[in-house]
Design an enzyme around this catalytic site. Structure first.
Site, PDB file in Angstrom:
ATOM      1  CG  ASP A 126      -2.111  -0.961   1.021  1.00  0.00           C
ATOM      2  OD1 ASP A 126      -2.341  -1.396  -0.126  1.00  0.00           O
ATOM      3  OD2 ASP A 126      -2.790  -1.281   2.010  1.00  0.00           O
ATOM      4  N   GLY A 127       2.021   1.202   0.645  1.00  0.00           N
ATOM      5  CA  GLY A 127       2.924   2.357   0.637  1.00  0.00           C
ATOM      6  C   GLY A 127       3.401   2.688  -0.764  1.00  0.00           C
ATOM      7  NE  ARG A 171      -3.956  20.570  27.171  1.00  0.00           N
ATOM      8  CZ  ARG A 171      -3.448  21.479  27.983  1.00  0.00           C
ATOM      9  NH1 ARG A 171      -4.211  22.476  28.418  1.00  0.00           N
ATOM     10  NH2 ARG A 171      -2.195  21.427  28.368  1.00  0.00           N
ATOM     11  CG  ASN A 220      -4.614   5.561   3.135  1.00  0.00           C
ATOM     12  OD1 ASN A 220      -5.532   5.125   2.448  1.00  0.00           O
ATOM     13  ND2 ASN A 220      -3.576   4.826   3.503  1.00  0.00           N
TER      14      ASN A 220
END
Length: 268
Positions: free
Chosen positions: A45-46, A148, A122
């Site tokens: 996928d990268g 926060r 993504n």
């Protein structure tokens, strides 16, 4: 048809890339790295994300397909042993186009008139190296909450199975033009109060994150890209007008993809 093949760079992926390129050339298809009609990504996928970002300027003209050689290929339809079959499909048949939504990110800086814009397949994340992220969250121009915590993740439907899923976000079918905001370890007390649940926003909603302290610096990711930003006045997320085009030569339903990636006992 013009094609380009990208590789993860390891020996196995490079070998498959070389085989595919030669087969496609034998079928009299044109190898064109600059202006391909079809990009075939060989890797994980990268590798697919790298290929998509490289051709973001050609989203209307270029379609993508993946052959996965790694451990998890959520964007890849084809296995290495199916390369010959895929080549024949590419050479002989017109592929079906399936479109998925993308995320648009705009970063507004204190001393710049024009915002810096990115697209993500993504997700984008907002974090800090030290201390808590403190942001005012607005939806459609109306203040929603003061966040926060460790950070925020804004994902696409196809990206909902990536980092968003690890954060406890919902999995969304990519036929829906939405984006999802998921918190990372929010702090809730008498001063700070957040919704505490992922938010799924439709395509006509724009969300802004405004730093309470304008001297804050952030570490952001846009898919596989990591970016340090400072002097930020606002971060704006929306469903992009652009869409990514996948080439489909056979049916591979989204929920089967989810099942095979996360539930099936079979290992690729």
């Amino acid at each position: 048809m013009k094609f380009a093949v990208t590789s993860k760079g390891d020996q196995k992926s490079n070998r498959i890339k070389a085989i595919m390129e030669q087969y496609l050339l034998d079928f009299d298809l044109e190898r064109n790295i600059k202006e391909p009609d079809l990009v075939i990504s060989v890797g994980g996928d990268g590798t697919f994300l790298h290929a998509v970002h490289h051709y973001f300027h050609r989203l209307k003209q270029t379609a993508f397909i993946g052959v996965h050689t790694g451990h998890l290929g959520f964007y890849a339809d084809w296995l290495p042993e199916e390369v010959e079959k895929l080549v024949i499909e590419v050479a002989k048949q017109k592929f079906e186009i399936v479109e998925y939504p993308l995320l648009s990110l705009k970063i507004f800086y204190e001393n710049k008139k024009e915002a810096e814009r990115f697209l993500a397949l993504n997700e984008t994340t907002i974090k800090k190296v030290e201390g808590s992220v403190v942001l005012d969250v607005t939806i459609k121009g109306e203040h929603f909450e003061r966040f926060r915590g460790d950070g925020l993740c804004v994902s696409t439907p196809s990206g909902s199975t990536a980092y968003n899923k690890a954060l406890g976000g919902a999995i969304i079918h990519p036929s829906l033009s939405t984006m999802q905001i998921t918190e990372m370890s929010s702090i809730n007390n008498r001063v700070y109060r957040t919704i505490g649940s992922p938010l799924i926003l439709p395509s006509h909603h724009v969300c802004q994150f405004k730093p309470v302290d304008k001297e804050q610096s952030f570490i952001m990711t846009i898919d596989h890209i990591t970016k340090s930003v400072e002097n930020v006045t606002a971060l704006e997320c929306s469903v992009a007008k652009e869409r990514i085009r996948f080439a489909r030569f056979r049916s591979f339903p989204f929920w089967k993809r989810v099942h095979d990636s996360f539930i099936s006992d079979e290992c690729y």
